[in-house]
Structures are given as C-alpha cells and as structure tokens.
Design a protein around this motif. Structure first.
Motif, PDB file in Angstrom:
ATOM      1  N   ASP A 113       0.807  -1.217   0.000  1.00 31.69           N
ATOM      2  CA  ASP A 113       0.000   0.000   0.000  1.00 31.69           C
ATOM      3  C   ASP A 113       0.836   1.260   0.000  1.00 31.69           C
ATOM      4  OD1 ASP A 113       1.017  -0.313   2.515  1.00 31.69           O
ATOM      5  OD2 ASP A 113      -0.877   0.055   3.572  1.00 31.69           O
ATOM      6  N   ARG A 114       2.166   1.118   0.088  1.00 27.72           N
ATOM      7  CA  ARG A 114       3.037   2.292   0.007  1.00 27.72           C
ATOM      8  C   ARG A 114       3.714   2.395  -1.365  1.00 27.72           C
ATOM      9  NH1 ARG A 114       4.211   3.447   5.485  1.00 27.72           N
ATOM     10  NH2 ARG A 114       2.133   3.565   6.399  1.00 27.72           N
ATOM     11  N   ILE A 116       3.071   2.934  -5.497  1.00 30.55           N
ATOM     12  CA  ILE A 116       2.136   3.418  -6.509  1.00 30.55           C
ATOM     13  C   ILE A 116       2.819   3.309  -7.873  1.00 30.55           C
ATOM     14  CG2 ILE A 116       0.765   5.400  -7.275  1.00 30.55           C
ATOM     15  CD1 ILE A 116       1.046   6.482  -4.408  1.00 30.55           C
ATOM     16  N   ILE A 418      10.723   9.545  -0.981  1.00 30.49           N
ATOM     17  CA  ILE A 418       9.988   8.978  -2.117  1.00 30.49           C
ATOM     18  C   ILE A 418      11.010   8.504  -3.147  1.00 30.49           C
ATOM     19  CG2 ILE A 418       8.386   9.446  -4.003  1.00 30.49           C
ATOM     20  CD1 ILE A 418       7.050  11.522  -2.237  1.00 30.49           C
ATOM     21  N   SER A 430       7.658   4.629  -4.562  1.00 28.63           N
ATOM     22  CA  SER A 430       7.648   4.050  -3.218  1.00 28.63           C
ATOM     23  C   SER A 430       7.713   5.178  -2.199  1.00 28.63           C
ATOM     24  CB  SER A 430       8.835   3.103  -3.021  1.00 28.63           C
ATOM     25  OG  SER A 430       8.831   2.084  -4.004  1.00 28.63           O
ATOM     26  N   VAL A 431       6.845   5.103  -1.183  1.00 31.39           N
ATOM     27  CA  VAL A 431       6.747   6.166  -0.165  1.00 31.39           C
ATOM     28  C   VAL A 431       7.101   5.581   1.202  1.00 31.39           C
ATOM     29  CG1 VAL A 431       5.256   7.891   0.915  1.00 31.39           C
ATOM     30  CG2 VAL A 431       4.897   7.255  -1.492  1.00 31.39           C
ATOM     31  N   THR A 432       8.021   6.231   1.894  1.00 30.75           N
ATOM     32  CA  THR A 432       8.404   5.777   3.240  1.00 30.75           C
ATOM     33  C   THR A 432       8.883   6.979   4.055  1.00 30.75           C
ATOM     34  OG1 THR A 432       9.706   4.151   4.483  1.00 30.75           O
ATOM     35  CG2 THR A 432      10.813   5.290   2.673  1.00 30.75           C
ATOM     36  N   LEU A 446       2.078   9.057   6.497  1.00 37.80           N
ATOM     37  CA  LEU A 446       2.530   8.368   5.289  1.00 37.80           C
ATOM     38  C   LEU A 446       1.336   7.872   4.471  1.00 37.80           C
ATOM     39  CD1 LEU A 446       5.607   6.382   6.642  1.00 37.80           C
ATOM     40  CD2 LEU A 446       5.638   8.236   4.958  1.00 37.80           C
ATOM     41  N   ASN A 447       0.317   7.393   5.180  1.00 34.35           N
ATOM     42  CA  ASN A 447      -0.898   6.955   4.462  1.00 34.35           C
ATOM     43  C   ASN A 447      -1.546   8.139   3.765  1.00 34.35           C
ATOM     44  OD1 ASN A 447      -0.552   4.326   5.346  1.00 34.35           O
ATOM     45  ND2 ASN A 447      -1.867   4.590   7.152  1.00 34.35           N
ATOM     46  N   THR A 450       0.570   9.096   0.739  1.00 37.48           N
ATOM     47  CA  THR A 450       0.379   8.132  -0.354  1.00 37.48           C
ATOM     48  C   THR A 450      -0.940   8.383  -1.066  1.00 37.48           C
ATOM     49  OG1 THR A 450       1.652   6.495   0.905  1.00 37.48           O
ATOM     50  CG2 THR A 450       0.318   5.687  -0.927  1.00 37.48           C
ATOM     51  N   ILE A 453      -0.697  11.451  -3.259  1.00 34.61           N
ATOM     52  CA  ILE A 453       0.015  11.195  -4.511  1.00 34.61           C
ATOM     53  C   ILE A 453      -0.903  10.464  -5.500  1.00 34.61           C
ATOM     54  CG2 ILE A 453       1.927   9.915  -5.555  1.00 34.61           C
ATOM     55  CD1 ILE A 453       3.500  10.424  -2.965  1.00 34.61           C
TER      56      ILE A 453
END
Length: 460
Positions: A113-114, A116, A418, A430-432, A446-447, A450, A453
């Motif tokens: 889920d992180r 896209i 990112i 990727s997002v963290t 973070l959610n 995401t 984005i």
C-alpha cells in the motif's frame, strides 16, 4: 578515545540535578513552614536560646535570601548549562541529519500500500511530485542516482531543540527570581491624610529606601458593616515627581496601582496623633498665649513673674479624658492643679466638682484660666510598596518553558522519502519515512501522503 573531564561529568550528572531539586524543594518547604523576616519575631521569642541561635546562624528566618539557598540555585544553573552544552552538538547533528534511505534500509520490505505505479516517465513523475510535496510538506531535496530518483522532505526538525528550550526557560526563570530577590524590594509606608511621603520602610528591618517621587494621600475613606467590621478602605493617591503631579489613582484592597515600576497595595490603616497638646492661657476672657506642651517643660507667664511647669500629661486621667498637671511657681505662692481638655463636660456631669476638688479647677492660679486642647487625630493609610524587576524575566522564562514542553511532547521530527524507479514503460513510486517519536502518527501521515500522490493522478 578522549578521557572525560571528571569535573564536567560531575556537573553534567542527572543525579546532581535530582539531588539539587530535592534540596531546593526542601528549602522552599522550610521557608514556608518557618516564619520569615519580621514575622519571625514572636516565633523566635518562643524558642530556647540554643534553637534560636542555631536557626539564626543557618538563616532559617530568611531562607530565600540565604547564602546556601543562592548556592543551591547557582549549582542547579551550572548543572543545566553544562548539560545543555553537552547535548547541543548531538542535537545539532540530529537537526542537520538527513541520512541515506538506502543505507538506513527504509525501502526494504515496503508494504504494497506504500507503492504506486504510474504510466508517466520517471523524470516527469519526479517533477510533478516535487511540486506536490512543496505544497503539502515544504522544501524538497532531489537526489538522482542512475536509474533511481530520491525525493526528500522533512518536518519538525526543530523539535530536537525542545529539551534545550526547556533548560533555557528554567535558567531564565531562575535568573528572574534572583533579580527579584536582590534588586527588588518590599516595604511599607504610612501616610496621614493630606500629607506626602517619599521613603519606604523595608520589610525585614532592612532599613529605608528613598523613592524618586513622593506619594500624597489626598483622601482616606473607611466604611464599616453593621457589625462594625471594616467593609471598604480606599486611598486616593497622587504621585508627585519633578515638581508636578503626574498621576492620581485610587488604591483599594486587591486593587493595587503601579507607578514608576513600583506597585502599591492597600494593606492597613490607622489613626495617629496630630502633634502635642496645646495649653491656652486666658485672663478676663482674653487669650494671652498658647503653648504646645510636653512633659517636664516650663514657660513663663507674661506677668506676675510666674513660671508654669508641665508636671504630667495623661491621655485619659481617671476616665475623664486627656489632662495635664501644672505647677505654677510665683512670688505670691506655688500652685499645682489639673487642666482637663473636657472640663465643661466634666462640670456638667458633676455639678460642684470644682468646689469639692479644687485640684481640678483650671482657674486655680487667679486671674489666669488655663484650658487644654488636644490635637486632632488624623487617619493614615498603610501602603505596601513592592518592586520586582525580575517579573518580566520570569515571564519570559515561563513562556520558553511552556514552548519547550509543547515542542518535546507534541512535536516530532518526521522525514519523508519517495523513490521513483523505472517500471516497464512507467514509473514505480515508493513512499516511506521515519520519525524520532510517535510512529503511529508517522504511519498516518505516510498513508495520507500516499493517498495524496494517488489523488494527484500518479496511479496508473
């Protein structure tokens, strides 16, 4: 490895801070339980000489001005300063640190889920994300590493300084307290109605302090309840400086007034004599002279070569009011008799008393008649005057302390990374991120990032 300085380690010790805080708390309790300064007089009188001497020697009756209390405060200040200086380099490094997400392993085992995907090329997607991040998170740093593009932004880096701000607030508050203790003053002044005063009698018998202006009591008002208890007492004051009246104000209980940096409180009231009694000498209803008298003084009558001596002055002789005993020395013989201020009322209440008690006859030395007039008793207002230049310093320290605590407990340093990688004809995003505290809050952000984005149309 450099050897630590033992003296620096001692003053940076948390144990020292705890011990000092306990000692200061105990001293504050002692200063609260034991009467301080002039209030300690009756308490000292009840003590034995040994205990009284011991407590006086350790300044237990003036704890907050004592050498040992100031020493404890100074040691705590040194402890906080050394701790802050030790912490500052590490805090600065954390503030400036960005880290490398690959070395940190932030993108390892990233949940689906992180991640896209988008059909846009990597460079175009990076440009769009950079604009988006600037709007929602602030400045963005971009790092291009071959087939990878990293975008980085952070929020709340200043939160690392929260503890240092708390230390600074405590230090400034302590400095304000010391400024108030040693540069401020507290005292009292009694001003009769219609008169002025420019000197304060300092609390604790510390002498007097001259004010750069004078305070005049224009009027004193006292009101009572039906049971006789004081209801209201108010002083109408005028402050006079540089040859002119500068300000007029009314001071009531719980309603002080400030002038020249000094705060004036209504603290008491009373009545004071207006001066010495006045003896009037008359003959054939004609006033010859008036004399302000004091015990044991003497003055000459203008005729008969007689001398009047004031033998005694009483405020209330035999419940008949003020009286003065006179002794007249004259060639025709000596006389002694009393002169009452309320002789007419005494005679009206006791007809024939002057014949029965010639000693009370104010005309005992003929042809003179003596009368006594007591000075008017004037009300005075009792004001408490206090100046504490440390108040704004303490207020500044308290504001910093509050800001520091809010920063420590409600702010965190959050870093967002990112990663954009080519995935077929499109791009994988990727997002963290990471935070120094509140991981649950970080995951929510973070959610949200995401989702933002994806909502921007990056998802394929």
């Amino acid at each position: 490895m450099a050897k630590k300085n033992p003296l620096r380690s001692f003053f940076a010790s948390v144990k020292l801070a705890v011990v000092l805080l306990i000692a200061i708390a105990a001293a504050s309790i002692l200063g609260t339980l034991i009467p301080q300064q002039e209030a300690a007089g009756p308490f000292i009188a009840r003590l034995g000489p040994v205990w009284a001497s011991l407590l006086l020697n350790i300044q237990a009756f003036d704890v907050f001005h004592s050498f040992w209390f100031v020493t404890l405060m100074a040691l705590l200040a040194v402890n906080l300063i050394v701790c802050s200086l030790d912490r500052l380099p590490r805090t600065w490094r954390r503030f400036r640190s960005k880290g490398d997400p690959e070395l940190i392993g932030l993108f390892a085992d990233l949940s689906a889920d992180r991640i896209i995907t988008t059909e846009r090329p990597r460079a175009e997607a990076a440009d769009r994300l950079t604009s988006l991040l600037k709007k929602i998170a602030g400045p963005v740093e971009r790092r291009d590493r071959g087939e990878r593009i990293f975008l980085y932004t952070n929020q709340g880096a200043f939160s690392h300084f929260g503890v240092l701000i708390v230390h600074a607030g405590v230090l400034i508050m302590m400095a304000g307290v010391m400024v108030g203790l040693f540069l401020g003053f507290e005292g009292y002044m009694n001003i009769p109605e219609g008169e002025s005063a420019a000197v304060v009698s300092l609390k604790g018998g510390r002498g007097e302090k001259a004010l750069p202006f004078s305070v005049r009591c224009d009027r004193f008002i006292l009101e009572f309840y039906e049971n006789g208890a004081p209801k209201t007492y108010r002083s109408d004051l005028t402050f006079h400086q540089n040859g002119r009246d500068v300000q007029s104000a009314a001071v009531l209980v719980n309603h002080p007034v400030t002038f020249g940096g000094i705060r004036f409180y209504q603290s008491s009231y009373g009545v004071m004599p207006g001066g010495n009694p006045v003896l009037t000498v008359s003959r054939r209803d004609s006033k010859i002279m008036e004399v302000e008298i004091t015990p044991e003084m003497a003055f000459a009558l203008p005729e008969h070569k007689a001398t009047v001596q004031i033998l005694r002055v009483e405020d209330n002789l035999m419940d008949m009011g003020p009286a003065a005993k006179l002794g007249v020395v004259a060639p025709t013989g000596n006389r002694q008799f009393w002169v009452f201020a309320a002789i007419e009322e005494i005679v009206a209440a006791n007809p024939g008393i002057l014949e029965q008690v010639p000693l009370f006859d104010p005309a005992s030395f003929a042809p003179y008649v003596f009368s006594l007039r007591m000075p008017e008793r004037r009300p005075y207002t009792g004001l408490q005057a206090a100046r504490d230049p440390g108040v704004p310093v303490v207020a500044l320290g308290a504001a910093l302390l509050m800001a520091g605590l809010l920063t420590v407990y409600f702010r965190s340093h959050r870093q967002f990374w990112i990663l954009l990688e080519t995935a077929g004809d499109g791009t994988r995003i990727s997002v963290t991120g990471r935070s120094n505290r509140n991981e649950a809050g970080m995951n929510r952000e973070l959610n949200w990032l995401t989702a933002a984005i994806g909502a921007d149309g990056e998802a394929g």
